[in-house]
Design a protein around this motif. Structure first.
Motif, short mmCIF file in Angstrom:
data_model
loop_
_atom_site.label_atom_id
_atom_site.label_comp_id
_atom_site.label_asym_id
_atom_site.label_seq_id
_atom_site.Cartn_x
_atom_site.Cartn_y
_atom_site.Cartn_z
N ALA A 1 78.44 18.70 -8.46
CA ALA A 1 77.91 17.56 -9.22
C ALA A 1 77.30 18.04 -10.53
O ALA A 1 77.47 17.39 -11.58
N GLY A 2 76.61 19.17 -10.50
CA GLY A 2 76.05 19.73 -11.73
C GLY A 2 77.14 20.12 -12.71
O GLY A 2 77.04 19.85 -13.91
N ALA A 3 78.20 20.75 -12.22
CA ALA A 3 79.32 21.14 -13.08
C ALA A 3 80.02 19.91 -13.65
O ALA A 3 80.36 19.86 -14.84
N GLU A 4 80.22 18.91 -12.82
CA GLU A 4 80.87 17.68 -13.28
C GLU A 4 80.00 16.97 -14.32
O GLU A 4 80.49 16.45 -15.31
N ASP A 5 78.70 16.97 -14.09
CA ASP A 5 77.78 16.32 -15.02
C ASP A 5 77.75 17.03 -16.37
O ASP A 5 77.50 16.42 -17.39
#
Length: 195
Positions: free
Chosen positions: A54-58
């Motif tokens: 989720a952090g990478a996608e964000d």
């Protein structure tokens, strides 16, 4: 499902919305250990994996980076995962900086006080925030050495988890009127700009 987390519990523990987790499961980024009809079971270790995804996608990293990131977490190859992540973050930062420069050029061409100028500056503010977050993650990835397997204490996952916004690319952030005063030839009653 003994010892496994159901999707709702994985969502609650990780802070990642269930709909996003379903997308990860469908893309085989976070495959369930067990499936009973519509119920999925995930190991507790996947909490860190989905936070990192989720952090990478964000941060705007593409699907090409998400798969190896999840695989590196499971394989325990922290140095390799960190290198891959650092390269993906650098590429995304280069893209954001190029987009920011283009927006700023478009704002100058539109002319101060126009609606197009305000739109471009608003987009520039959002891109500047993205660039700052990417720079912070990049710095964290280059300063944290971890030779063991990926986990809660590894720098790549810590940097990604801490980089997340409050909500995933929700409504556009508004510029603070106090930080961006209206130009002299714009109306001031509602801080709107003439086009």
């Amino acid at each position: 499902m003994t010892g496994l987390l159901e999707l709702a519990e994985l969502s609650a523990r990780s802070g990642v919305p269930a709909a996003q987790l379903r997308r990860y499961a469908e893309a085989v980024l976070v495959p369930p250990d067990r499936r009973d009809g519509d119920r999925f079971g995930y190991p507790l270790a996947e909490v860190d994996t989905v936070r990192a995804l989720a952090g990478a996608e964000d941060l705007g990293l593409d699907a090409d980076a998400l798969g190896p990131l999840a695989a590196g977490r499971r394989d325990g190859d922290c140095p390799g995962t960190r290198r891959l992540l650092a390269n993906a973050v650098t590429a995304r930062l280069d893209q954001v900086q190029a987009d920011l420069a283009a927006r700023n050029r478009q704002a100058v061409e539109a002319g101060p006080g126009t609606a197009a100028w305000a739109t471009e500056l608003s987009a520039s503010a959002s891109l500047s925030e993205d660039a700052a977050r990417l720079q912070a993650v990049s710095a964290a990835l280059t300063t944290v050495a971890h030779d063991g397997p990926c986990g809660q204490d590894c720098g790549c996952f810590t940097a990604l988890a801490s980089s997340r916004r409050g909500s995933k690319r929700g409504p556009k952030r508004r510029m603070d009127a106090d930080l961006w005063p209206a130009p002299p030839h714009a109306t001031t009653a509602k801080n709107t700009f003439r086009s």
